[in-house]
Design a protein around this motif. Structure first.
Motif, PDB file in Angstrom:
ATOM      1  N   GLU A  54     -11.559 -63.879  91.127  1.00 47.72           N
ATOM      2  CA  GLU A  54     -11.990 -64.116  89.754  1.00 47.72           C
ATOM      3  C   GLU A  54     -10.894 -63.725  88.773  1.00 47.72           C
ATOM      4  O   GLU A  54     -10.622 -64.440  87.805  1.00 47.72           O
ATOM      5  N   SER A  58      -9.344 -66.858  86.912  1.00 41.30           N
ATOM      6  CA  SER A  58      -9.846 -66.900  85.540  1.00 41.30           C
ATOM      7  C   SER A  58      -8.733 -66.570  84.548  1.00 41.30           C
ATOM      8  O   SER A  58      -7.759 -65.903  84.872  1.00 41.30           O
ATOM      9  N   GLY A  59      -8.921 -67.042  83.343  1.00 47.36           N
ATOM     10  CA  GLY A  59      -7.949 -66.747  82.303  1.00 47.36           C
ATOM     11  C   GLY A  59      -7.930 -67.822  81.239  1.00 47.36           C
ATOM     12  O   GLY A  59      -8.679 -68.798  81.292  1.00 47.36           O
ATOM     13  N   PRO A  83     -10.091 -72.717  79.022  1.00 42.81           N
ATOM     14  CA  PRO A  83     -10.039 -71.884  80.235  1.00 42.81           C
ATOM     15  C   PRO A  83      -9.070 -72.466  81.263  1.00 42.81           C
ATOM     16  O   PRO A  83      -8.864 -73.679  81.325  1.00 42.81           O
ATOM     17  N   ASN A  84      -8.468 -71.602  82.073  1.00 40.62           N
ATOM     18  CA  ASN A  84      -7.630 -72.062  83.182  1.00 40.62           C
ATOM     19  C   ASN A  84      -8.465 -72.880  84.164  1.00 40.62           C
ATOM     20  O   ASN A  84      -9.686 -72.727  84.238  1.00 40.62           O
ATOM     21  N   SER A  87     -11.433 -71.398  86.306  1.00 40.78           N
ATOM     22  CA  SER A  87     -11.794 -70.129  85.687  1.00 40.78           C
ATOM     23  C   SER A  87     -13.305 -69.973  85.565  1.00 40.78           C
ATOM     24  O   SER A  87     -14.035 -70.941  85.386  1.00 40.78           O
ATOM     25  N   GLY A 189      -9.349 -61.553  83.675  1.00 40.48           N
ATOM     26  CA  GLY A 189      -8.510 -62.709  83.945  1.00 40.48           C
ATOM     27  C   GLY A 189      -7.177 -62.654  83.218  1.00 40.48           C
ATOM     28  O   GLY A 189      -6.872 -61.704  82.493  1.00 40.48           O
TER      29      GLY A 189
END
Length: 212
Positions: A54, A58-59, A83-84, A87, A189
């Protein structure tokens, strides 16, 4: 010729049985401890792996940074984010934006009263109430949000969402040829990295400029 030793006695059967039962009980207890420990370690490893995945997946991805200048300094800044890929949903109310010009540092958190929706179109820099936006706050302008997850109180972005984080950057030195850096740090993230150099000149007829 065989000789019988009468002074020695054979092992009593009940004693052997007790020793055997004791050994079985000890082995059972040891096995139980090992099974419980291995089960606990498996759960911890699974949880740690899930959290690590995660954190890595995520990021925030910064799509673009725009600024509006007053011929001398960029005092209004918009950071377009999404969001990436892969994510988990990100709650922007828990995010922190940090920007510095090398001498001063701006740290801003979400102001719930600064939430705007431009999904039906409109001019970002005209819609925002800039006079009500402090340098320690950031606002959110919703550009794309199919499921309506980026709400006023809990602005959550997920797959496919695009929003703009708007900042009052009057307190920073963002004149011509200024080097600016920072990031948008989510609750968990990878952060979105901000890094750009402002234009060499600010023309009167081009108030909005692309910075990154």
């Amino acid at each position: 010729m065989m000789r019988f030793i009468k002074s020695k006695k054979g092992a009593i059967g009940i004693g052997t049985l007790i020793v055997f039962i004791a050994m079985v009980l000890v082995a059972a207890v040891a096995a139980s401890v090992l099974i419980n420990t291995s089960g606990f370690l498996q759960q911890k490893a699974s949880s740690t792996g899930r959290q690590s995945t995660e954190q890595v997946a995520s990021g925030i991805n910064i799509l673009e940074v725009q600024g509006m200048h007053n011929t001398t300094n960029i005092n209004r800044t918009a950071i377009f984010i999404t969001p990436n890929a892969g994510s988990a949903p990100i709650d922007l109310s828990q995010a922190v934006v940090m920007i510095t010009d090398g001498k001063k540092k701006l740290v801003a958190k979400y102001n719930v009263s600064q939430h705007y929706d431009l999904r039906n179109g409109g001019s970002l820099f005209e819609e925002v109430n800039w006079s009500g936006l402090k340098s320690t706050d950031f606002g959110i302008v919703v550009i794309q949000d199919a499921d309506g997850s980026c709400k006023n109180i809990t602005p959550v972005i997920n797959k496919g969402d695009i929003v703009a984080i708007v900042l009052n950057t009057t307190t920073l030195n963002m004149g011509p040829r200024s080097t600016i850096s920072g990031n948008v740090q989510p609750e968990f993230g990878a952060p979105g990295v901000i890094s750009f150099t402002t234009p060499a000149t600010y023309l009167d007829d081009t108030q909005v400029v692309r910075l990154q």
